[in-house]
Design an enzyme around this catalytic site. Structure first.
Site, PDB file in Angstrom:
ATOM      1  CG  ASP A  71      -1.980   1.066   1.048  1.00 37.68           C
ATOM      2  OD1 ASP A  71      -2.201   1.640  -0.072  1.00 37.68           O
ATOM      3  OD2 ASP A  71      -3.265   1.047   1.750  1.00 37.68           O
TER       4      ASP A  71
HETATM    5  C1  BGC Z   1      -5.016   3.480   0.024  1.00 38.80           C
HETATM    6  C2  BGC Z   1      -5.081   2.278  -1.105  1.00 38.80           C
HETATM    7  C3  BGC Z   1      -5.026   3.231  -2.407  1.00 38.80           C
HETATM    8  C4  BGC Z   1      -3.447   3.970  -2.448  1.00 38.80           C
HETATM    9  C5  BGC Z   1      -3.228   4.555  -3.791  1.00 38.80           C
HETATM   10  C6  BGC Z   1      -3.670   4.134   0.085  1.00 38.80           C
HETATM   11  O1  BGC Z   1      -3.666   5.234   0.725  1.00 38.80           O
HETATM   12  O2  BGC Z   1      -4.916   2.752   1.213  1.00 38.80           O
HETATM   13  O3  BGC Z   1      -6.334   1.880  -1.199  1.00 38.80           O
HETATM   14  O4  BGC Z   1      -5.128   2.062  -3.479  1.00 38.80           O
HETATM   15  O5  BGC Z   1      -3.625   4.579  -1.130  1.00 38.80           O
HETATM   16  O6  BGC Z   1      -4.002   5.635  -3.880  1.00 38.80           O
END
Ligand code: BGC
Length: 785
Positions: A256
């Site tokens: 993530d």
């Molecule tokens: C989120 C993800 C997301 C990623 C990219 C993170 O903060 O938890 O779900 O895909 O950012 O935006």
């Protein structure tokens, strides 16, 4: 002739299989060659992103880069890979968010939605869509509930698999997220999801397991949080042992965004790509670790090969010239939202709105004019267009009905009495009042948990006041997660429309006016009050520790166990028609665990309107060694029936559907005994029931380690004798009169001790080595549960 055709088809199959094998072999060889030519620095460089949304290329070797983008309920593509893309993202179809999708319980529809999303990705040059999110809705307060499917692992996993299969059929990858036990936003970068191994497997890993096994997502996104004390981006157990070795995951793990803490540990654990790309310092650490022997070069090589596999596949499946058909996708988004609409109350058949019943319709509430249609955070899509209920009603129903509009509340929480007075006046003059209420955008957001589950006071007050002057009052809700409804006994109708996406307004109109018969059902329990919820004492945790104290009793499993009435139970939803369940049959009343069981039943539409029913099958274990929920969802189906029509529904259960996860033995076990097969319209509306006897054929190891209990050795014939032989005879001196040695020593005195206690109990006569030897002797001994 027919035979020739069949042989021809078979030959074609063999040829295409061979061609597939050949191209897999070629790809493997190509990757081997590439890796053999790469420097250590180049290999390490592939293990982190280039920028916000792309992987690194290696131009010297013609290794391309790929584009990854949020997700999940629409595409949030930034104008370039190196900009965050908040506010300036490219327009894309904003479909309903995951809670709405889950309320459809419709796997075919969700797969179709995946296809549409895949097409949009191809049209905008995106190779991997960052979704779906299959995290369990553990607490009603969790800020991202709108982005996740359900409180139930089977429903979440099946929907996730359907979504992935749809997207990936278009040559676009997915990222199954957030792996795993990512259920709270507060302190999300540090929180430890502290739970026992059984709960982890039965509830939190399970949806991921289903999605991986049924759909092989190209990527899995490792979570921010820690799980059992170890960061999800660094856990060898979660990333390699479970995901890869046990489930056979063939893709790659990406982090993530900013989830990485210790990069070298991550590499060792099987975490392929760190996202986003911010600096080269972690790449340098990887190089350093290989050079100083902390990290084996072969471990890095293996990850790099898997990365190349995904990158090259993605590139080879890119399609030129795909155009986004915005109109068609908007229409499809309306259909999906209509399937999700969940009718929670419909007293006196207040809905649907027909010309026969009503002429003047009072539309009340800011949301009718200023729609709430998606959640806050990284999933925010810039819609290609955005419908408003007010416009749709006037355009599509304006000839047949007279609509008035009153704002009712502003977007602050404060009650505005003058707006309420105005709305009341309009409601009193109409034949029916529709109050559009729900949660404002800032109530539901990534990064922030809710602190309560109430609607704004301005909405609650408005609803109660309208109900005083209009007996046909219907509340139309837009919210991504459960809420309380203090006015539930004051109104006749409640329609939950979730966060319905850009075409949600049209879908709402379709359902209110009966063009579509509502068929959504709750994928999450709505509690009476926050204090009733399973994680109430342990959410959002303290100082970074979140104790999953309710264990496997999440959602309806908890309310069932506590015999507590929720506001609306899991699986509940009404229709404008009625259904009758009958003729439950099982393929056999006595089965071996390996046999499988076929369960069939008939469902009849007994009303006057065409409609869809979601049939749910739960299994209850009547008696079990470990504590088990009252019942658990195992299968479901959505079927459409014309008035008077009957259809047969059939489900196939297998061993896993009867099993629990034995944490000590790390095994799924289906114990012999009676199981109830429960078929119903919701978790609290079981219509049909049958009991079967299951005979296990499983061979389970008895001893797991030094903490195996006396009881377990005592209950087994073979080990009982070994146990008796090991315990010194003088223990018999302590036997009270009238009791046998067996009863006193084993059944009373020792039975609830782990075997490691023996040296203490025997004053050292059996020493530690003796215990070890005993365990060794018992190792080959098994039992059938
Ligand atoms: C989120 C993800 C997301 C990623 C990219 C993170 O903060 O938890 O779900 O895909 O950012 O935006």
């Amino acid at each position: 002739m027919r035979n020739y055709i069949i042989i021809g088809i078979l030959l074609l199959g063999v040829i295409s299989l061979n061609a597939q094998d050949k191209s897999n072999e070629d790809m493997k060889q190509k990757i081997e060659d590439l890796v053999s030519k790469m420097t250590l620095e180049e290999k390490a460089s592939l293990c982190s992103g280039r920028d916000d949304w792309s992987t690194k290329p290696i131009e010297r070797l013609d290794i391309p880069w790929i584009w990854v983008s949020d997700g999940p309920h629409g595409l949030r593509r930034a104008p370039a890979t190196n900009v965050p893309g908040y506010g300036d993202q490219l327009p894309a179809t904003c479909f309903p968010t995951a809670s709405a999708l889950a309320a459809t319980w419709d796997l075919d529809l969700i797969e179709k939605l995946g296809v549409a999303l895949g097409e949009e990705c191809q049209a905008q040059d995106v190779n991997v869509l960052l979704g779906p999110g299959v995290n369990i809705k553990r607490s009603v307060l969790a800020g991202r509930n709108f982005e996740f499917f359900s409180e139930d692992p089977i429903l979440s996993g099946e929907l996730g698999a359907a979504f992935i299969n749809g997207v990936q059929s278009q040559g676009v990858g997915t990222s199954l997220k957030h792996y795993v036990a990512n259920n709270v936003e507060t302190m999300r970068m540090y929180n430890n999801s502290d739970m026992d191994i059984r709960t982890l497997h039965e509830i939190y890993l399970r949806p991921f397991e289903i999605a991986v096994k049924k759909a092989q997502p190209w990527t899995v996104m490792a979570c921010y949080n820690r799980v059992q004390g170890i960061y999800g981006t660094e856990s060898p157990y979660i990333l390699t042992e479970v995901l890869k070795n046990q489930w056979g995951f063939e893709g790659i793990v990406i982090s993530d965004w900013f989830a990485v803490v210790d990069r070298v540990e991550g590499i060792k654990a099987g975490m392929h790509i760190e996202m986003p790309g911010v600096s080269t310092f972690n790449d340098e650490l990887i190089v350093e670790a290989v050079k100083n022997g902390e990290l084996e070069a072969s471990v890095l090589d293996a990850l790099v090969k898997e990365i190349l596999q995904v990158v090259l596949k993605a590139k080879s499946l890119e399609k030129e010239g795909v155009e986004l058909d915005a109109q068609a996708h908007h229409a499809f988004a309306r259909q999906v939202a209509a399937e999700a609409a969940t009718l929670l109350k419909n007293d006196n058949k207040v809905l649907p709105i027909t010309k026969k019943k009503y002429k003047k319709v009072a539309i009340i509430g800011e949301f009718a004019n200023n729609p709430r249609f998606q959640g806050n955070g990284s999933s925010e899509v810039k819609p290609t267009q955005l419908d408003k209920v007010l416009d749709i009603l006037n355009q599509e129903y304006g000839n047949d009905f007279k609509f008035t509009y009153s704002q009712g509340y502003s977007l602050t929480d404060d009650v505005d009495y003058s707006m309420i007075a105005e709305a009341k006046e309009a409601a009193a003059k109409a034949d029916i009042a529709l109050v559009f209420a729900g949660l404002p955008l800032h109530y539901e957001s990534e990064g922030i948990d809710r602190t309560h589950i109430d609607l704004p006071p301005s909405h609650n007050k408005l609803i109660s006041e309208i109900a005083l002057v209009q007996e046909n009052s219907v509340v139309v809700l837009t919210n991504g997660s459960a809420i309380t409804m203090p006015w539930i006994n004051e109104v006749d109708g409640v329609l939950e429309t979730w966060l319905g996406g850009q075409a949600g307004a049209g879908a709402t109109a379709d359902v209110l006016f009966g063009k579509v018969n509502p068929s959504g059902k709750l994928a999450e329990t709505f509690p009476m009050k926050l204090e009733d919820t399973p994680a109430f004492f342990n959410f959002p945790g303290e100082q970074g520790e979140v104790i999953y104290g309710e264990r496997i009793f999440v959602g309806y499993r908890y309310y069932d166990e506590k015999k507590m009435e929720p506001l609306f139970p899991f699986g509940f939803g009404l229709s404008y028609t009625t259904f009758e369940y009958s003729d439950l049959t099982v393929s056999a009343k006595n089965i071996k665990d390996t046999d499988g069981l076929v369960v069939t039943m008939n469902i009849k539409n007994t009303g006057e309107t065409k409609g869809k029913e979601i049939v749910q099958l739960y299994v209850k274990d009547e008696e079990s060694t470990l504590q088990r929920p009252e019942k658990e969802l195992k299968k479901f189906a959505k079927i459409e029936l014309n008035p008077g029509e009957t259809k047969e529904v059939s489900f196939e259960l297998n061993t896993r559907d009867f099993s629990y996860f034995d944490g000590h033995r790390a095994l799924w076990i289906a114990e012999s005994g009676a199981f109830d097969i429960l078929v119903g319209a919701s978790s609290r509306d079981i219509k049909l029931q049958e009991t079967i006897q299951l005979q296990s054929t499983q061979i389970v190891p008895l001893a797991y380690n030094e903490y195996t209990f006396f009881r377990e050795y005592w209950d087994n014939k073979e080990t009982r004798e070994l146990l008796k032989a090991m315990v010194p005879q003088w223990i018999g001196n302590f036997v009270p009169e009238g009791k046998s040695l067996d009863d006193a020593v084993f059944n009373d005195f020792l039975i609830d001790n782990p075997i490691i206690k023996l040296p203490y109990v025997t004053g050292g006569e059996v020493d530690q080595q003796g215990v070890k030897d005993f365990i060794e002797k018992c190792k080959g001994i098994t039992y059938t549960p």
